[in-house]
Scaffold this motif. Sequence first.
Motif, PDB file in Angstrom:
ATOM      1  N   ASP A  95      20.485  31.964 108.676  1.00 19.80           N
ATOM      2  CA  ASP A  95      21.453  31.474 109.656  1.00 19.80           C
ATOM      3  C   ASP A  95      20.811  30.484 110.624  1.00 19.80           C
ATOM      4  N   GLN A  96      19.568  30.757 111.008  1.00 26.45           N
ATOM      5  CA  GLN A  96      18.870  29.852 111.919  1.00 26.45           C
ATOM      6  C   GLN A  96      18.607  28.505 111.248  1.00 26.45           C
ATOM      7  N   ALA A  97      18.278  28.533 109.960  1.00 28.02           N
ATOM      8  CA  ALA A  97      18.047  27.283 109.233  1.00 28.02           C
ATOM      9  C   ALA A  97      19.343  26.489 109.097  1.00 28.02           C
ATOM     10  N   MET A  98      20.438  27.185 108.780  1.00 29.50           N
ATOM     11  CA  MET A  98      21.737  26.513 108.684  1.00 29.50           C
ATOM     12  C   MET A  98      22.128  25.912 110.028  1.00 29.50           C
ATOM     13  N   SER A  99      21.899  26.667 111.086  1.00 32.21           N
ATOM     14  CA  SER A  99      22.240  26.191 112.418  1.00 32.21           C
ATOM     15  C   SER A  99      21.400  24.978 112.792  1.00 32.21           C
ATOM     16  N   HIS A 100      20.118  25.048 112.505  1.00 31.15           N
ATOM     17  CA  HIS A 100      19.229  23.918 112.820  1.00 31.15           C
ATOM     18  C   HIS A 100      19.704  22.651 112.127  1.00 31.15           C
ATOM     19  N   ASP A 101      20.076  22.782 110.867  1.00 32.21           N
ATOM     20  CA  ASP A 101      20.535  21.613 110.107  1.00 32.21           C
ATOM     21  C   ASP A 101      21.833  21.063 110.696  1.00 32.21           C
ATOM     22  N   LEU A 102      22.776  21.940 111.001  1.00 33.98           N
ATOM     23  CA  LEU A 102      24.063  21.491 111.531  1.00 33.98           C
ATOM     24  C   LEU A 102      23.903  20.816 112.890  1.00 33.98           C
ATOM     25  N   VAL A 103      23.159  21.459 113.774  1.00 30.09           N
ATOM     26  CA  VAL A 103      22.998  20.912 115.127  1.00 30.09           C
ATOM     27  C   VAL A 103      22.229  19.595 115.099  1.00 30.09           C
ATOM     28  N   SER A 104      21.330  19.434 114.144  1.00 29.05           N
ATOM     29  CA  SER A 104      20.552  18.191 114.055  1.00 29.05           C
ATOM     30  C   SER A 104      21.431  16.985 113.763  1.00 29.05           C
ATOM     31  N   ARG A 105      22.638  17.231 113.249  1.00 29.13           N
ATOM     32  CA  ARG A 105      23.565  16.139 112.925  1.00 29.13           C
ATOM     33  C   ARG A 105      24.582  15.881 114.040  1.00 29.13           C
ATOM     34  N   MET A 106      24.426  16.593 115.167  1.00 27.14           N
ATOM     35  CA  MET A 106      25.331  16.402 116.301  1.00 27.14           C
ATOM     36  C   MET A 106      24.749  15.416 117.297  1.00 27.14           C
ATOM     37  N   THR A 107      25.643  14.733 117.974  1.00 24.41           N
ATOM     38  CA  THR A 107      25.212  13.904 119.099  1.00 24.41           C
ATOM     39  C   THR A 107      24.912  14.802 120.295  1.00 24.41           C
ATOM     40  N   LEU A 108      24.240  14.262 121.293  1.00 28.44           N
ATOM     41  CA  LEU A 108      23.960  15.034 122.496  1.00 28.44           C
ATOM     42  C   LEU A 108      25.259  15.473 123.159  1.00 28.44           C
ATOM     43  N   ALA A 109      26.240  14.617 123.212  1.00 29.64           N
ATOM     44  CA  ALA A 109      27.523  14.976 123.823  1.00 29.64           C
ATOM     45  C   ALA A 109      28.184  16.127 123.083  1.00 29.64           C
ATOM     46  N   GLU A 110      28.100  16.106 121.758  1.00 27.63           N
ATOM     47  CA  GLU A 110      28.694  17.191 120.964  1.00 27.63           C
ATOM     48  C   GLU A 110      27.967  18.510 121.217  1.00 27.63           C
ATOM     49  N   LYS A 111      26.661  18.456 121.308  1.00 29.64           N
ATOM     50  CA  LYS A 111      25.896  19.676 121.592  1.00 29.64           C
ATOM     51  C   LYS A 111      26.280  20.253 122.950  1.00 29.64           C
ATOM     52  N   MET A 112      26.358  19.416 123.957  1.00 26.69           N
ATOM     53  CA  MET A 112      26.691  19.900 125.292  1.00 26.69           C
ATOM     54  C   MET A 112      28.069  20.544 125.308  1.00 26.69           C
ATOM     55  N   ALA A 113      29.023  19.960 124.612  1.00 25.70           N
ATOM     56  CA  ALA A 113      30.381  20.511 124.589  1.00 25.70           C
ATOM     57  C   ALA A 113      30.425  21.885 123.935  1.00 25.70           C
ATOM     58  N   GLN A 114      29.525  22.124 122.995  1.00 29.10           N
ATOM     59  CA  GLN A 114      29.511  23.417 122.298  1.00 29.10           C
ATOM     60  C   GLN A 114      28.945  24.540 123.159  1.00 29.10           C
ATOM     61  N   LEU A 115      28.363  24.214 124.290  1.00 28.69           N
ATOM     62  CA  LEU A 115      27.781  25.228 125.178  1.00 28.69           C
ATOM     63  C   LEU A 115      28.795  25.779 126.179  1.00 28.69           C
ATOM     64  N   ILE A 116      30.043  25.339 126.078  1.00 27.98           N
ATOM     65  CA  ILE A 116      31.126  25.849 126.919  1.00 27.98           C
ATOM     66  C   ILE A 116      31.986  26.777 126.073  1.00 27.98           C
ATOM     67  N   TYR A 117      32.456  27.877 126.668  1.00 26.39           N
ATOM     68  CA  TYR A 117      33.109  28.936 125.877  1.00 26.39           C
ATOM     69  C   TYR A 117      34.325  28.454 125.108  1.00 26.39           C
ATOM     70  N   GLN A 118      34.994  27.403 125.591  1.00 29.02           N
ATOM     71  CA  GLN A 118      36.091  26.796 124.839  1.00 29.02           C
ATOM     72  C   GLN A 118      35.520  25.644 124.023  1.00 29.02           C
ATOM     73  N   ALA A 119      34.783  25.996 122.969  1.00 26.51           N
ATOM     74  CA  ALA A 119      34.058  24.987 122.200  1.00 26.51           C
ATOM     75  C   ALA A 119      35.029  24.147 121.369  1.00 26.51           C
ATOM     76  N   PRO A 120      34.962  22.829 121.486  1.00 20.64           N
ATOM     77  CA  PRO A 120      35.912  21.976 120.770  1.00 20.64           C
ATOM     78  C   PRO A 120      35.553  21.793 119.295  1.00 20.64           C
ATOM     79  N   GLU A 121      36.489  21.298 118.566  1.00 15.98           N
ATOM     80  CA  GLU A 121      36.290  20.963 117.154  1.00 15.98           C
ATOM     81  C   GLU A 121      35.362  19.765 117.030  1.00 15.98           C
ATOM     82  N   ILE A 122      34.546  19.772 115.969  1.00 13.80           N
ATOM     83  CA  ILE A 122      33.789  18.579 115.564  1.00 13.80           C
ATOM     84  C   ILE A 122      34.254  18.264 114.158  1.00 13.80           C
TER      85      ILE A 122
END
Length: 706
Positions: free
Chosen positions: A10-37
């Motif tokens: 799961d950590q490897a899958m997460s690392h791969d997925l997050v590596s393809r996100m922009t900084l703005a997308e990562k920041m948005a995912q840290l709020i409990y109402q996480a938006p769609e990507i």
Amino acid sequence: MITAEAKAHDQAMSHDLVSRMTLAEKMAQLIYQAPEIGRLGVPAYNWWNECLHGVARSGTATVFPQAIGMAASFNTTLMERVASAISDEVRAKYNGYRTFGRTGIYQGLTCWSPNINIVRDPRWGRAQETYGEDPILTASMAVAFVRGLQGNDPRYRKVDATLKHYAVHSGPEAERHGFDARVSARDLFETYLAAFRICIEEAEPAAVMGAYNRVNGEACCASPTLLQQILRDRFGFDGYVVSDCGAICDINRFHHVTADEAESAALAVQSGCDLNCGSAYASLKAAVLRGLIGEEAITRSAERLFASRYALGELTESPYDTIDDTVIDCPAHRELALQMARESIVLLKNDGTLPLSGNLRALAVIGPNSDDRSVLLGNYHGLPSRYTTIYEGICDTVPPGVRLFKARGSELLRPVTHDYAEQPLHEAILAAQKSDVVILCTGLRPDVEGEQGDAFNSDLGGDRRDIELPEAQLALFEALAAVGKPIVVVNTSGSAVSFAALEQRAAAILQVWYPGQSGGTAVADVLFGHVSPSGKLPVTFYRSIADLPAFHDYAMAGRTYRYMTREPLYPFGFGLTYGRICLDSASPSALNVSEGEPAQIQVIVSNRENRPVTETVQVYLSHDVCPLPAPSLQLVAFSKVTVSPGTSETVRLTIRPDRFRVYQDDGNDVFVPGRATLLAGCSLPIARSTELGAPPWLCIPVRLEG
């Protein structure tokens, strides 16, 4: 629990997925109402769900007894079954809601339960949400609850359990957003953090929620000491941390640790708070632009969160995807709620009036809580398809030919004074006069004790000023006592109340907490002897607040059974049954315990009555001589057993190695060679327990060998 291999995947899958996100997308995912990507196939997800004693705030669900009541069962096996049932209902609701293309608040798989704070003071309104005052009981019930919620599949978690509120959190409710709990290192580790440590070691909860308050000057949700040095480095926690709702904004608004929300958000993420329930993390962009935080810390938190979503199968699939709504408030779960309610009821006094006699001709059920549904539910609850109030349970159970009288008798809190108000007292007196026995339903309700904002009839933001029964109810008791009929008190509350004003004159006293949707049936089953009561107090019942330190004082001296010096009204661990239980013997007759080694003992329990009896054998440790301060008594093991009429059972108990260690001033625990005693009984081994009717305890001398 999922395996280490599954976690690594799961950590490897997460690392791969997050590596393809922009900084703005990562920041948005840290709020409990996480938006769609959309471009990455990541659906929107709301992280906020609750399941303290059943699925909460999401429509129909089985409502089990409030957490404090489940703790009174002292039954970890039953607790795990309850939690498994709850997680089935969480999954069923999630599986249904996701067909709409997204899930909203109270619809997801990440549940912000259990509450494992220690009840240092019964005046705290949220004591009802906890497992009581003892770290070992709390940890034991929490481990069972977390295991039941998260499931036993080696690859996927059924539900994420979240330990809260980390840490040192138990009021005052009205000041929680800016309060600084000052504690010694010994109290911190010996009492306030012990259940967190044990639960992390034994159950691997997915998440921990940071509390609103500060601890020794550091805001809990942005504390390098609590979140990194203790939680991750010392306790080995490898999940994610979520803030309590609005707690990050509190850091600058009320704690004044930071100047604005950008600083608060940066400090929280850098300290290890991965997910924000609230809006403060919307300021992370400003924090990055101001150089307060770098992308690496944001990436770390995002990866922790997505590892959890993979572990739940929320981004792929899981074996729990087929659980459907047929499990929600189903007959099996309703029966489980009834069983837990029965085992949560504590018999504090009985002069022989209970169980009610077959010769009963008339019975009065009186009191403002007798037919009230809210006292079944507590807080953080769902909506059961069926309710049974105390009065309804008695109606359903009373033998044919027994006449039943009902009267409210009084208001909940204060006597009515204005001329045009209903006067319920006289009706209650008339009902008592015509009855053989009076069932008087006293106590509190969730609207007078609870969380800030919910307990709207509390004038202290959810806390209580004292522990007395309300004035109107005491006046009602006095009027009924004057009638001269036996009075059986059935009390609903989320923590200790004082029965000092009535315990000498009441024929019997039942503490039933907030007993869940089947609470009325369970109470009736005990009243009429269909089951023998088996609950035990998870908190001390004090005589008055004169026996307590100041509410704002977080030092443990003088608090709970472990440190108090005054005699309690009803001790921790106390609870009577309808049988005559004897502890015949304990073996071995003496123990030598080496550092790092567990100890095993066995106790023979006999039932000298003509009915089955369920009893809890409790083992306490007392250090005979110790160079370090230690609790006068400490629960170290317990086990619940049912004994058939006229028979005996052998109860085997294991005391873990860490139970023999004591804490130094710096918060580190050490093994101290010397002499100690293990005391096995059915209540706290003090004279007051014996005076109240608990059977004598057994002693095993222990030599602690370094």
